[in-house]
Motif scaffolding. Structure first.
Motif, PDB file in Angstrom:
ATOM      1  N   LEU A  49       0.874  -1.216  -0.021  1.00  0.00           N
ATOM      2  CA  LEU A  49      -0.034   0.003   0.112  1.00  0.00           C
ATOM      3  C   LEU A  49       0.743   1.179  -0.030  1.00  0.00           C
ATOM      4  O   LEU A  49       0.606   2.436  -0.778  1.00  0.00           O
ATOM      5  N   VAL A  50       1.838   1.135   0.809  1.00  0.00           N
ATOM      6  CA  VAL A  50       3.073   2.280   0.765  1.00  0.00           C
ATOM      7  C   VAL A  50       3.514   2.544  -0.551  1.00  0.00           C
ATOM      8  O   VAL A  50       3.594   3.663  -1.107  1.00  0.00           O
ATOM      9  N   ALA A  51       4.120   1.140  -1.007  1.00  0.00           N
ATOM     10  CA  ALA A  51       4.692   1.321  -2.509  1.00  0.00           C
ATOM     11  C   ALA A  51       3.720   1.931  -3.402  1.00  0.00           C
ATOM     12  O   ALA A  51       4.249   2.442  -4.443  1.00  0.00           O
ATOM     13  N   THR A  52       2.594   1.751  -3.653  1.00  0.00           N
ATOM     14  CA  THR A  52       1.450   2.358  -4.383  1.00  0.00           C
ATOM     15  C   THR A  52       1.713   4.007  -4.651  1.00  0.00           C
ATOM     16  O   THR A  52       1.784   4.498  -5.600  1.00  0.00           O
ATOM     17  N   GLY A  53       1.905   4.743  -3.329  1.00  0.00           N
ATOM     18  CA  GLY A  53       2.047   5.942  -3.304  1.00  0.00           C
ATOM     19  C   GLY A  53       3.460   6.425  -4.013  1.00  0.00           C
ATOM     20  O   GLY A  53       3.584   7.573  -4.262  1.00  0.00           O
ATOM     21  N   TYR A  54       4.460   5.567  -4.206  1.00  0.00           N
ATOM     22  CA  TYR A  54       5.629   5.768  -4.987  1.00  0.00           C
ATOM     23  C   TYR A  54       5.594   5.450  -6.228  1.00  0.00           C
ATOM     24  O   TYR A  54       6.595   5.785  -7.180  1.00  0.00           O
ATOM     25  N   MET A  55       4.707   5.384  -6.675  1.00  0.00           N
ATOM     26  CA  MET A  55       4.463   5.071  -8.196  1.00  0.00           C
ATOM     27  C   MET A  55       3.015   5.678  -8.840  1.00  0.00           C
ATOM     28  O   MET A  55       2.470   5.032  -9.668  1.00  0.00           O
ATOM     29  N   ASP A  56       2.528   6.745  -8.227  1.00  0.00           N
ATOM     30  CA  ASP A  56       1.257   7.199  -8.726  1.00  0.00           C
ATOM     31  C   ASP A  56       1.594   8.079  -9.905  1.00  0.00           C
ATOM     32  O   ASP A  56       2.600   8.270 -10.501  1.00  0.00           O
ATOM     33  N   PRO A  57       0.323   8.717 -10.638  1.00  0.00           N
ATOM     34  CA  PRO A  57       0.342   9.324 -11.881  1.00  0.00           C
ATOM     35  C   PRO A  57       1.369  10.636 -11.965  1.00  0.00           C
ATOM     36  O   PRO A  57       1.967  11.163 -12.818  1.00  0.00           O
ATOM     37  N   GLY A  58       1.533  11.119 -10.601  1.00  0.00           N
ATOM     38  CA  GLY A  58       2.344  12.285 -10.608  1.00  0.00           C
ATOM     39  C   GLY A  58       3.951  11.794 -10.747  1.00  0.00           C
ATOM     40  O   GLY A  58       4.568  12.730 -11.433  1.00  0.00           O
ATOM     41  N   ASN A  59       4.104  10.634 -10.376  1.00  0.00           N
ATOM     42  CA  ASN A  59       5.624  10.048 -10.589  1.00  0.00           C
ATOM     43  C   ASN A  59       5.721   9.784 -12.178  1.00  0.00           C
ATOM     44  O   ASN A  59       6.836  10.056 -12.315  1.00  0.00           O
ATOM     45  N   TRP A  60       4.672   9.512 -12.682  1.00  0.00           N
ATOM     46  CA  TRP A  60       4.928   9.123 -14.067  1.00  0.00           C
ATOM     47  C   TRP A  60       5.171  10.482 -15.083  1.00  0.00           C
ATOM     48  O   TRP A  60       6.144  10.323 -15.828  1.00  0.00           O
ATOM     49  N   ALA A  61       4.734  11.519 -14.541  1.00  0.00           N
ATOM     50  CA  ALA A  61       4.976  13.056 -15.106  1.00  0.00           C
ATOM     51  C   ALA A  61       6.253  13.356 -14.966  1.00  0.00           C
ATOM     52  O   ALA A  61       6.889  13.642 -15.944  1.00  0.00           O
ATOM     53  N   THR A  62       6.769  13.162 -13.862  1.00  0.00           N
ATOM     54  CA  THR A  62       8.206  13.730 -13.564  1.00  0.00           C
ATOM     55  C   THR A  62       9.137  12.593 -14.066  1.00  0.00           C
ATOM     56  O   THR A  62      10.308  13.227 -14.566  1.00  0.00           O
ATOM     57  N   SER A  63       8.796  11.334 -13.983  1.00  0.00           N
ATOM     58  CA  SER A  63       9.866  10.274 -14.667  1.00  0.00           C
ATOM     59  C   SER A  63       9.836  10.615 -16.089  1.00  0.00           C
ATOM     60  O   SER A  63      11.085  10.331 -16.739  1.00  0.00           O
ATOM     61  N   LEU A  64       8.629  10.603 -16.889  1.00  0.00           N
ATOM     62  CA  LEU A  64       8.628  10.757 -18.227  1.00  0.00           C
ATOM     63  C   LEU A  64       9.613  12.168 -18.593  1.00  0.00           C
ATOM     64  O   LEU A  64      10.328  12.087 -19.528  1.00  0.00           O
ATOM     65  N   ALA A  65       9.183  13.144 -17.853  1.00  0.00           N
ATOM     66  CA  ALA A  65       9.991  14.502 -18.152  1.00  0.00           C
ATOM     67  C   ALA A  65      11.360  14.390 -17.965  1.00  0.00           C
ATOM     68  O   ALA A  65      12.167  14.642 -18.784  1.00  0.00           O
ATOM     69  N   GLY A  66      11.911  13.712 -16.823  1.00  0.00           N
ATOM     70  CA  GLY A  66      13.168  13.579 -16.808  1.00  0.00           C
ATOM     71  C   GLY A  66      13.952  12.655 -17.717  1.00  0.00           C
ATOM     72  O   GLY A  66      14.808  12.774 -18.204  1.00  0.00           O
ATOM     73  N   GLY A  67      13.129  11.497 -17.963  1.00  0.00           N
ATOM     74  CA  GLY A  67      13.889  10.615 -18.876  1.00  0.00           C
ATOM     75  C   GLY A  67      13.985  11.154 -20.338  1.00  0.00           C
ATOM     76  O   GLY A  67      15.012  11.169 -21.014  1.00  0.00           O
ATOM     77  N   SER A  68      12.910  11.725 -20.730  1.00  0.00           N
ATOM     78  CA  SER A  68      12.831  12.362 -22.121  1.00  0.00           C
ATOM     79  C   SER A  68      13.801  13.403 -22.180  1.00  0.00           C
ATOM     80  O   SER A  68      14.324  13.774 -23.276  1.00  0.00           O
TER      81      SER A  68
END
Length: 446
Positions: A49-68
Motif C-alpha cells: 500500500l505504501v509502495a503504491t504511493g511511490y508510483m502514482d500518476p504524478g511520478n509518471w509525469a516527472t519520470s517521463l519528463a526527466g527521462g525524455s
C-alpha cells in the motif's frame, strides 16, 4: 493491561494515547504464533500500500519528463529517493509498533496545539496535492483507453468513493489483495514495454551513478525534486505508521521487536519493487523519447500517442494506458486511508470514509477541471509535475518529527531507533531541505 503498562512507561508524550489509529481495522489481522513463512506472510501487505504511493500518476509525469529530457541521468535520483524512502518507512514501522501511535497522533501528543495544527494543515495540503495527481492521472487513463473527454473523466474520478466503500466492507486483507493485484498488472505492462523499447543497458547502469550536473542545472534540479517529491511522499509516512498496526501481534518487547523486523522487511521488499517500476518509466522515456530524438515529453497523453510509432507496436500505448489507470485506482485507495488517519490522528475527528473521500476529492477536482478545460492535456501535465514539487517542499514537515520521535528513548522505550539509522535519516532530511532551498533560490533569482 500490557498496553497500559507500555503507555505508562513511555513518559515522553505530553498527552496520553487515545483511540488507536484506524480503529475499525486496528489489530484486525491475526499473526500466527508459529514461526516461519506464515508469520512473515501475515505482515506482508502494508508495504505494498505504501509502495503504491511511490508510483502514482504524478511520478509518471516527472519520470517521463526527466527521462525524455535528460536521458538516463536521473536514474541516480530515483535510486537515492528509493533508499531514503526505505529508511523513512522503516522508522514509520518502528514508531507505529513501539508507541502504538501513528505519526499524526504522535505529533498531536508531543507538540503544542498550534504547532500540531500547522502540521495538520500541511499534511492535508500534501494529501490534496497527491489527490490532484490521481485525479488528473486517472482522467487521462480513462481518456486514453475509452476516449472519455478529460473534463468528464475528472468528474468521474469522484465515483471511486464507491470502490473504497465496497473494499472496506470486505476487510483490510482484501484491500491489500486488490492493491497487489493491480501492482502485478502494472509490472507486467512495463515489462513488455521495456522489452519493446530495447534500451542500451550499459547506459542504464551508468545512469545510476551520481552526477554533480543535477545541482548545477536548475532544470534538472527541478525535475530531480519532482522525482524526490513523487517518491518520498509525506502522506505515506502517516499512512504506514497507521496501517502497520492492523497486525495483531504479541505485545511483549520481544514480540514488538519481531513485528518491527518483519514490517521493515515487508516495506523494504515492496519499495524495491516500486523502484523497478519507477526506473522502468524513466528508462522507457529515455529510450523511446530522448534517444529517439523526440525531446522532452511531460504530457502523459503525448507519451501514449508517440509510443506506437517509436516502438513499432500498437500494443505499447494500450499497455501504457492500462498501467496508468491501475496506478490511479491504486493511489485512490491509499490516499483515502492516509487522509482518514491524518484527520483522526491530529483532530480526533472521525468521518465516514466516503464523506472524507468526497471532501478531499472535491478539493482536487476544482483546480484539475479548471486547468484541463483551460489548457488541455499540456496544462494537466505541468500541473502534475508542480504537485510533486509541492510535495517535496512539504516533506521536511513530516520527516523531521518522525526522526525526532523514533530517536527519543523516552517516547520509544527500549525500541528507539539505533543511532546509525537516525544519523542516516538526519542526513537524508538535511539533503531534502538543502535541495528545496536551492530550488527556491533558483526560482527567486530567475
Amino acid at each position: 493491561m500490557l498496553d497500559r503498562v507500555d503507555e505508562m512507561s513511555l513518559s515522553g508524550w505530553r498527552r496520553e494515547r487515545g483511540e488507536p489509529p484506524l480503529s475499525e481495522v486496528h489489530g484486525s489481522i491475526a499473526v500466527p504464533k508459529r514461526p516461519g513463512l506464515w508469520r512473515l506472510f501475515a505482515f506482508m501487505g502494508p508495504g505494498y500500500l505504501v509502495a503504491t504511493g511511490y508510483m502514482d500518476p504524478g511520478n509518471w509525469a516527472t519520470s517521463l519528463a526527466g527521462g525524455s529530457k535528460f536521458g538516463y541521468s536521473l536514474l541516480t535520483v530515483a535510486l537515492l529517493s528509493n533508499l531514503i524512502a526505505i529508511l523513512l518507512q522503516a522508522l514509520c514501522s518502528r514508531l507505529g509498533v513501539a508507541s502504538g501511535r501513528d505519526l499524526a497522533q504522535a505529533c498531536r501528543d508531543s507538540f503544542p496545539r498550534p504547532v500540531s495544527f500547522v502540521l495538520w494543515i500541511l499534511a492535508e495540503a500534501a494529501i490534496c496535492a497527491t489527490d490532484l495527481a490521481e485525479v488528473i492521472g486517472t482522467a487521462i487513463g480513462l481518456n486514453l483507453l475509452f476516449g472519455i473527454p478529460l473534463e468528464i473523466g475528472v468528474i468521474l474520478t469522484a465515483l471511486d468513493v464507491f470502490l473504497i466503500l465496497w473494499l472496506q466492507t470486505l476487510g483490510f486483507r482484501w484491500v491489500e489483495a486488490l492493491v497487489i493485484a493491480l501492482l502485478a498488472v502494472i509490472a507486467l505492462c512495463f515489462g513488455i514495454q521495456i522489452a519493446l523499447a530495447d534500451p542500451d543497458w550499459g547506459q542504464v547502469i551508468r545512469g545510476f551513478a551520481p552526477t554533480v550536473e543535477i545541482v548545477r542545472n536548475p532544470d534538472m534540479l527541478y525535475l530531480a525534486l519532482g522525482i524526490l517529491g513523487a517518491t518520498v511522499m509525506p502522506h505515506n509516512l502517516y499512512l504506514h505508521s497507521a496501517i502497520v498496526q492492523t497486525r495483531r501481534h504479541d505485545g511483549t518487547m520481544d514480540g514488538k521487536r519481531e513485528a518491527i523486523k518483519l514490517a521493515t522487511f515487508d516495506s523494504t521488499f515492496a519499495l524495491m519493487f516500486a523502484l523497478t517500476i519507477n526506473a522502468s518509466i524513466l528508462i522507457l522515456a529515455a529510450s523511446a523519447f530522448h534517444h529517439g530524438g523526440v525531446g522532452e515529453v511531460a504530457d502523459l497523453g503525448k507519451a501514449h500517442e508517440l509510443l506506437n510509432p517509436l516502438l513499432g507496436s500498437a500494443l505499447a500505448p494500450t499497455l501504457f494506458a492500462v498501467a496508468l489507470l491501475c496506478c490511479g485506482l491504486n493511489s485512490t485507495v491509499t490516499a483515502t486511508i492516509s487522509g482518514q488517519a491524518v484527520m483522526e490522528g491530529f483532530l480526533r475527528i472521525k468521518l465516514a470514509p466516503w464523506l472524507r473521500r468526497l471532501i478531499t476529492r472535491s478539493i482536487a477536482i476544482v483546480p484539475a477541471a479548471a486547468v484541463t478545460i483551460a489548457y488541455g492535456e499540456s496544462g494537466a501535465g505541468s500541473l502534475l509535475i508542480m504537485s510533486q514539487v509541492v510535495l517535496s517542499l512539504q516533506l521536511p514537515f513530516a520527516v523531521v518529527p518522525l526522526i525526532m520521535f523514533t530517536a527519543d528513548s523516552r517516547k520509544m522505550g527500549g525500541l528507539a531507533a539505533p543511532r546509525w539509522q537516525i544519523v542516516l535519516a538526519s542526513i537524508a532530511a538535511a539533503l531534502i531541505i538543502a535541495l528545496n532551498m536551492k530550488m527556491l533560490f533558483d526560482v527567486v533569482t530567475g
